[in-house]
Scaffold this motif. Sequence first.
Motif, PDB file in Angstrom:
ATOM      1  N   ILE A   1       0.854  -1.187   0.000  1.00 47.69           N
ATOM      2  CA  ILE A   1       0.000   0.000   0.000  1.00 47.69           C
ATOM      3  C   ILE A   1       0.892   1.240   0.000  1.00 47.69           C
ATOM      4  CG2 ILE A   1      -1.715   1.307   1.320  1.00 47.69           C
ATOM      5  CD1 ILE A   1      -2.635  -1.422   2.447  1.00 47.69           C
ATOM      6  N   THR A   2       0.618   2.152  -0.927  1.00 46.50           N
ATOM      7  CA  THR A   2       1.365   3.397  -1.004  1.00 46.50           C
ATOM      8  C   THR A   2       0.518   4.508  -0.406  1.00 46.50           C
ATOM      9  OG1 THR A   2       2.488   2.680  -3.021  1.00 46.50           O
ATOM     10  CG2 THR A   2       2.520   5.036  -2.539  1.00 46.50           C
ATOM     11  N   THR A   3       1.095   5.216   0.554  1.00 47.13           N
ATOM     12  CA  THR A   3       0.449   6.369   1.162  1.00 47.13           C
ATOM     13  C   THR A   3       1.234   7.608   0.731  1.00 47.13           C
ATOM     14  OG1 THR A   3      -0.153   5.000   3.066  1.00 47.13           O
ATOM     15  CG2 THR A   3      -0.348   7.381   3.340  1.00 47.13           C
ATOM     16  N   TYR A   4       0.517   8.657   0.407  1.00 47.83           N
ATOM     17  CA  TYR A   4       1.136   9.888  -0.067  1.00 47.83           C
ATOM     18  C   TYR A   4       1.101  10.945   1.028  1.00 47.83           C
ATOM     19  CZ  TYR A   4       1.015   7.748  -4.633  1.00 47.83           C
ATOM     20  OH  TYR A   4       1.208   6.890  -5.672  1.00 47.83           O
ATOM     21  N   TYR A   5       2.185  11.710   1.093  1.00 41.17           N
ATOM     22  CA  TYR A   5       2.339  12.777   2.074  1.00 41.17           C
ATOM     23  C   TYR A   5       2.811  14.026   1.339  1.00 41.17           C
ATOM     24  CZ  TYR A   5       2.185   8.950   5.419  1.00 41.17           C
ATOM     25  OH  TYR A   5       1.791   7.858   6.150  1.00 41.17           O
ATOM     26  N   PHE A   6       2.778  15.160   2.034  1.00 35.00           N
ATOM     27  CA  PHE A   6       3.255  16.401   1.428  1.00 35.00           C
ATOM     28  C   PHE A   6       3.781  17.338   2.500  1.00 35.00           C
ATOM     29  CE2 PHE A   6      -0.794  17.811   2.958  1.00 35.00           C
ATOM     30  CZ  PHE A   6      -0.677  19.177   3.149  1.00 35.00           C
ATOM     31  N   SER A   7       4.547  18.315   2.033  1.00 37.50           N
ATOM     32  CA  SER A   7       4.929  19.448   2.866  1.00 37.50           C
ATOM     33  C   SER A   7       4.994  20.663   1.956  1.00 37.50           C
ATOM     34  CB  SER A   7       6.277  19.213   3.559  1.00 37.50           C
ATOM     35  OG  SER A   7       7.322  19.097   2.621  1.00 37.50           O
ATOM     36  N   LYS A   8       4.740  21.832   2.521  1.00 36.98           N
ATOM     37  CA  LYS A   8       4.901  23.073   1.755  1.00 36.98           C
ATOM     38  C   LYS A   8       6.384  23.387   1.761  1.00 36.98           C
ATOM     39  CE  LYS A   8       2.188  26.570   2.339  1.00 36.98           C
ATOM     40  NZ  LYS A   8       1.376  27.631   2.999  1.00 36.98           N
TER      41      LYS A   8
ATOM     42  N   GLY B   1      10.492  22.126   1.375  1.00 32.97           N
ATOM     43  CA  GLY B   1      11.248  21.024   1.959  1.00 32.97           C
ATOM     44  C   GLY B   1      11.549  21.154   3.430  1.00 32.97           C
ATOM     45  N   ASP B   2      11.121  22.273   4.041  1.00 35.79           N
ATOM     46  CA  ASP B   2      11.464  22.455   5.447  1.00 35.79           C
ATOM     47  C   ASP B   2      10.270  22.512   6.379  1.00 35.79           C
ATOM     48  OD1 ASP B   2      10.681  24.890   4.388  1.00 35.79           O
ATOM     49  OD2 ASP B   2      12.112  26.063   5.539  1.00 35.79           O
ATOM     50  N   ASN B   3       9.062  22.361   5.864  1.00 35.50           N
ATOM     51  CA  ASN B   3       7.871  22.358   6.715  1.00 35.50           C
ATOM     52  C   ASN B   3       7.475  20.941   7.090  1.00 35.50           C
ATOM     53  OD1 ASN B   3       7.247  25.208   6.942  1.00 35.50           O
ATOM     54  ND2 ASN B   3       6.850  25.128   4.741  1.00 35.50           N
ATOM     55  N   GLY B   4       6.556  20.817   8.039  1.00 34.91           N
ATOM     56  CA  GLY B   4       6.107  19.515   8.516  1.00 34.91           C
ATOM     57  C   GLY B   4       5.481  18.675   7.418  1.00 34.91           C
ATOM     58  N   ILE B   5       5.635  17.377   7.536  1.00 37.63           N
ATOM     59  CA  ILE B   5       5.095  16.415   6.568  1.00 37.63           C
ATOM     60  C   ILE B   5       3.741  15.937   7.072  1.00 37.63           C
ATOM     61  CG2 ILE B   5       5.456  14.173   5.470  1.00 37.63           C
ATOM     62  CD1 ILE B   5       8.491  14.685   5.797  1.00 37.63           C
ATOM     63  N   LEU B   6       2.736  16.030   6.202  1.00 40.18           N
ATOM     64  CA  LEU B   6       1.367  15.619   6.527  1.00 40.18           C
ATOM     65  C   LEU B   6       0.869  14.638   5.475  1.00 40.18           C
ATOM     66  CD1 LEU B   6      -0.076  19.196   7.160  1.00 40.18           C
ATOM     67  CD2 LEU B   6       0.560  17.534   8.920  1.00 40.18           C
ATOM     68  N   GLU B   7      -0.104  13.825   5.846  1.00 40.22           N
ATOM     69  CA  GLU B   7      -0.720  12.939   4.857  1.00 40.22           C
ATOM     70  C   GLU B   7      -1.432  13.802   3.823  1.00 40.22           C
ATOM     71  OE1 GLU B   7      -3.567   9.022   4.414  1.00 40.22           O
ATOM     72  OE2 GLU B   7      -3.010   9.712   6.414  1.00 40.22           O
ATOM     73  N   LEU B   8      -1.339  13.404   2.561  1.00 46.62           N
ATOM     74  CA  LEU B   8      -1.937  14.163   1.460  1.00 46.62           C
ATOM     75  C   LEU B   8      -3.432  13.863   1.396  1.00 46.62           C
ATOM     76  CD1 LEU B   8      -1.551  16.091  -0.914  1.00 46.62           C
ATOM     77  CD2 LEU B   8      -0.923  14.137  -2.325  1.00 46.62           C
ATOM     78  N   THR B   9      -4.198  14.699   2.076  1.00 48.95           N
ATOM     79  CA  THR B   9      -5.658  14.609   2.068  1.00 48.95           C
ATOM     80  C   THR B   9      -6.203  16.001   1.753  1.00 48.95           C
ATOM     81  OG1 THR B   9      -5.940  15.187   4.403  1.00 48.95           O
ATOM     82  CG2 THR B   9      -5.617  12.838   3.879  1.00 48.95           C
ATOM     83  N   PRO B  10      -7.450  16.082   1.252  1.00 48.14           N
ATOM     84  CA  PRO B  10      -8.022  17.410   0.989  1.00 48.14           C
ATOM     85  C   PRO B  10      -8.045  18.297   2.239  1.00 48.14           C
ATOM     86  CG  PRO B  10      -9.338  15.729  -0.089  1.00 48.14           C
ATOM     87  CD  PRO B  10      -8.335  15.000   0.784  1.00 48.14           C
ATOM     88  N   LEU B  11      -8.385  17.733   3.383  1.00 49.19           N
ATOM     89  CA  LEU B  11      -8.459  18.520   4.615  1.00 49.19           C
ATOM     90  C   LEU B  11      -7.087  19.067   5.020  1.00 49.19           C
ATOM     91  CD1 LEU B  11     -10.292  19.551   6.848  1.00 49.19           C
ATOM     92  CD2 LEU B  11      -9.852  17.431   8.088  1.00 49.19           C
ATOM     93  N   ASN B  12      -6.052  18.214   4.999  1.00 45.93           N
ATOM     94  CA  ASN B  12      -4.706  18.679   5.343  1.00 45.93           C
ATOM     95  C   ASN B  12      -4.197  19.708   4.336  1.00 45.93           C
ATOM     96  OD1 ASN B  12      -4.460  17.125   7.648  1.00 45.93           O
ATOM     97  ND2 ASN B  12      -3.351  15.477   6.626  1.00 45.93           N
ATOM     98  N   LEU B  13      -4.522  19.501   3.071  1.00 47.78           N
ATOM     99  CA  LEU B  13      -4.091  20.438   2.036  1.00 47.78           C
ATOM    100  C   LEU B  13      -4.738  21.802   2.256  1.00 47.78           C
ATOM    101  CD1 LEU B  13      -2.439  20.831  -0.512  1.00 47.78           C
ATOM    102  CD2 LEU B  13      -4.361  19.953  -1.823  1.00 47.78           C
ATOM    103  N   LYS B  14      -6.025  21.823   2.512  1.00 47.74           N
ATOM    104  CA  LYS B  14      -6.712  23.103   2.745  1.00 47.74           C
ATOM    105  C   LYS B  14      -6.204  23.768   4.024  1.00 47.74           C
ATOM    106  CE  LYS B  14     -10.853  21.223   1.876  1.00 47.74           C
ATOM    107  NZ  LYS B  14     -12.308  21.097   1.716  1.00 47.74           N
ATOM    108  N   ALA B  15      -5.891  22.981   5.043  1.00 47.32           N
ATOM    109  CA  ALA B  15      -5.365  23.537   6.291  1.00 47.32           C
ATOM    110  C   ALA B  15      -3.994  24.181   6.080  1.00 47.32           C
ATOM    111  CB  ALA B  15      -5.280  22.446   7.356  1.00 47.32           C
ATOM    112  N   SER B  16      -3.276  23.772   5.056  1.00 47.54           N
ATOM    113  CA  SER B  16      -1.974  24.362   4.750  1.00 47.54           C
ATOM    114  C   SER B  16      -2.093  25.732   4.092  1.00 47.54           C
ATOM    115  CB  SER B  16      -1.177  23.423   3.836  1.00 47.54           C
ATOM    116  OG  SER B  16      -0.882  22.239   4.530  1.00 47.54           O
TER     117      SER B  16
ATOM    118  N   SER C   1      -9.116  11.733  -1.972  1.00 49.31           N
ATOM    119  CA  SER C   1      -7.696  11.793  -1.599  1.00 49.31           C
ATOM    120  C   SER C   1      -6.837  11.124  -2.660  1.00 49.31           C
ATOM    121  CB  SER C   1      -7.471  11.099  -0.248  1.00 49.31           C
ATOM    122  OG  SER C   1      -8.015  11.874   0.784  1.00 49.31           O
ATOM    123  N   SER C   2      -7.346  10.044  -3.253  1.00 52.87           N
ATOM    124  CA  SER C   2      -6.535   9.326  -4.246  1.00 52.87           C
ATOM    125  C   SER C   2      -6.299  10.174  -5.496  1.00 52.87           C
ATOM    126  CB  SER C   2      -7.172   7.990  -4.611  1.00 52.87           C
ATOM    127  OG  SER C   2      -8.430   8.197  -5.225  1.00 52.87           O
TER     128      SER C   2
END
Length: 195
Positions: free
Chosen positions: A128-135, A137-152, A170-171
């Motif tokens: 299973i591949t899970t995707y993450y993101f950060s704004k 390269g130096d910000n916190g890493i979060l799971e790539l979901t619509p809610l986390n993206l909007k919170a960024s 999310s996919s």
Amino acid sequence: MKNLVKKVVMIAGIAIISAGSLFAQKSGVFKSFADFTSGKMEYGIDCATEKHKIRLNEFLGKDFITVVHEGKPYNLKKNEIWGYQLCDDKIVRFQDNEHYPVADKGILWIYTKQTVKGAGYRGGTKTITTYYFSKGGDNGILELTPLNLKASFPDNHVLHDAIDAQFKSSSSLSEYDKFHKQYKINHFLESQGIK
């Protein structure tokens, strides 16, 4: 005329050699994001002429990586380093003693993490591949979901609505755009004027 041709050939040869050294593949450890951006490596090597090993110690549940450099092993705490780069240009970042391979660097840095799950009593496994993101390269890493993206982007409500309209799940956020050679979410954010 012959002298001019010789000079042009010599200058071209020097330019090719210089370009090769500028883009030489390197591998090593970065203590911080500032070190990464400046190219300052600990235990760094030139991949064309040297070898070393970087072990995650993932299966052993260790909180450190092991770098075998010039024949000697060095243990580095995962929570004290930003990440490392391998000879194939793959970059791995750390957060909370977890490693996150970098898949894309754009407005968002996209990371992938693969886990193997057992398929029950009948045997077999599933990756299973899970995707993450950060704004960046130096910000916190979060799971790539619509809610986390909007919170960024908390104050950009127009962007929130555009994300909801463009990405239905999310996919769909983790889809890769082969034409633009980046993840669709990064291309989308660029088209929205996000920096």
